[in-house]
Scaffold this motif. Structure first.
Motif, PDB file in Angstrom:
ATOM      1  N   ASN A  35       0.828  -1.029   0.050  1.00 13.23           N
ATOM      2  CA  ASN A  35       0.120  -0.039  -0.098  1.00 13.23           C
ATOM      3  C   ASN A  35       0.851   1.341  -0.056  1.00 13.23           C
ATOM      4  O   ASN A  35       1.906   1.312   0.131  1.00 13.23           O
ATOM      5  CB  ASN A  35      -1.003  -0.138   1.190  1.00 13.23           C
ATOM      6  N   ASP A  36       0.136   2.328  -0.200  1.00  7.60           N
ATOM      7  CA  ASP A  36       1.101   3.471  -0.133  1.00  7.60           C
ATOM      8  C   ASP A  36       1.834   3.961   0.992  1.00  7.60           C
ATOM      9  O   ASP A  36       2.945   4.747   0.944  1.00  7.60           O
ATOM     10  CB  ASP A  36      -0.006   4.861  -0.409  1.00  7.60           C
ATOM     11  N   SER A  37       1.552   3.431   2.193  1.00  5.24           N
ATOM     12  CA  SER A  37       2.354   3.561   3.429  1.00  5.24           C
ATOM     13  C   SER A  37       3.363   2.934   3.674  1.00  5.24           C
ATOM     14  O   SER A  37       4.138   2.754   4.329  1.00  5.24           O
ATOM     15  CB  SER A  37       1.461   3.518   4.707  1.00  5.24           C
ATOM     16  N   GLY A  38       3.710   1.763   2.602  1.00  2.21           N
ATOM     17  CA  GLY A  38       4.884   0.908   2.682  1.00  2.21           C
ATOM     18  C   GLY A  38       4.888  -0.425   3.211  1.00  2.21           C
ATOM     19  O   GLY A  38       5.535  -1.031   3.282  1.00  2.21           O
ATOM     20  N   GLN A  39       3.450  -0.544   3.656  1.00  2.00           N
ATOM     21  CA  GLN A  39       3.234  -1.744   4.371  1.00  2.00           C
ATOM     22  C   GLN A  39       2.953  -2.817   3.572  1.00  2.00           C
ATOM     23  O   GLN A  39       2.409  -2.486   1.970  1.00  2.00           O
ATOM     24  CB  GLN A  39       1.929  -1.909   5.164  1.00  2.00           C
ATOM     25  N   ASP A  58       5.266  -4.522   8.198  1.00  2.00           N
ATOM     26  CA  ASP A  58       5.034  -3.019   8.149  1.00  2.00           C
ATOM     27  C   ASP A  58       6.008  -2.333   7.295  1.00  2.00           C
ATOM     28  O   ASP A  58       6.896  -3.024   6.797  1.00  2.00           O
ATOM     29  CB  ASP A  58       4.848  -2.535   9.711  1.00  2.00           C
ATOM     30  N   ASP A  59       6.094  -0.991   7.374  1.00  4.65           N
ATOM     31  CA  ASP A  59       6.855  -0.306   6.596  1.00  4.65           C
ATOM     32  C   ASP A  59       8.376  -0.353   7.054  1.00  4.65           C
ATOM     33  O   ASP A  59       9.195  -0.049   6.255  1.00  4.65           O
ATOM     34  CB  ASP A  59       6.346   1.149   6.447  1.00  4.65           C
ATOM     35  N   THR A 104      -5.916  -1.267   0.937  1.00  5.76           N
ATOM     36  CA  THR A 104      -5.786   0.189   0.823  1.00  5.76           C
ATOM     37  C   THR A 104      -7.252   0.765   1.374  1.00  5.76           C
ATOM     38  O   THR A 104      -8.072   0.066   1.477  1.00  5.76           O
ATOM     39  CB  THR A 104      -5.323   0.676  -0.414  1.00  5.76           C
ATOM     40  N   HIS A 106      -5.532   1.578   4.277  1.00  4.73           N
ATOM     41  CA  HIS A 106      -4.893   1.299   5.281  1.00  4.73           C
ATOM     42  C   HIS A 106      -5.012  -0.191   5.523  1.00  4.73           C
ATOM     43  O   HIS A 106      -6.158  -0.631   5.344  1.00  4.73           O
ATOM     44  CB  HIS A 106      -5.298   1.878   6.710  1.00  4.73           C
TER      45      HIS A 106
END
Length: 116
Positions: A35-39, A58-59, A104, A106
């Motif tokens: 996803n966009d947050s790197g997870q 996680d990221d 996504t 989150h």
């Protein structure tokens, strides 16, 4: 009683997620999503064995969740403008349930397994 594990074909998965599943050394299909947050979420599924494995990292590269479960009956993907969802149904005879995964915007995993 045996129940078939119904899964979408690779083209349908690609159309919904933008990613192509690949095969691992055991023949299971593997789909890696980020996803966009790197997870990231890695979904492995084996139709003949009716099994799935979900790994959430996680990221920072730290594993948050690692779940393996058998007796899967249906795998489905849905996607909207800003959301991506995976749903996995299970039937273990005395127990049935659904695992809902939101990729996504989150990453979240919700799992319900109840006596029938």
């Amino acid at each position: 009683m045996y129940r078939e594990f119904i899964i979408p074909d690779d083209e349908e998965i690609h159309e919904t997620t933008g990613e192509w599943p690949c095969s691992d050394e055991s023949g299971a299909r593997v789909l890696a999503l980020r996803n966009d947050s790197g997870q990231s979420l890695v979904l492995s599924y084996d139709a003949p064995a009716r099994s799935v494995r979900i790994r959430w990292v996680d990221d920072r590269g730290i594993e948050v969740l690692d779940v393996f479960r058998e007796s899967a009956t249906r795998l489905s993907f849905t996607s909207g403008r800003s959301t991506q969802h995976i749903s996995i149904d299970f039937d273990m005879g005395e127990c049935t349930g659904t695992m809902e995964i939101r990729v996504t915007p989150h990453l979240s995993v919700s799992d319900r397994l109840l006596f029938s």
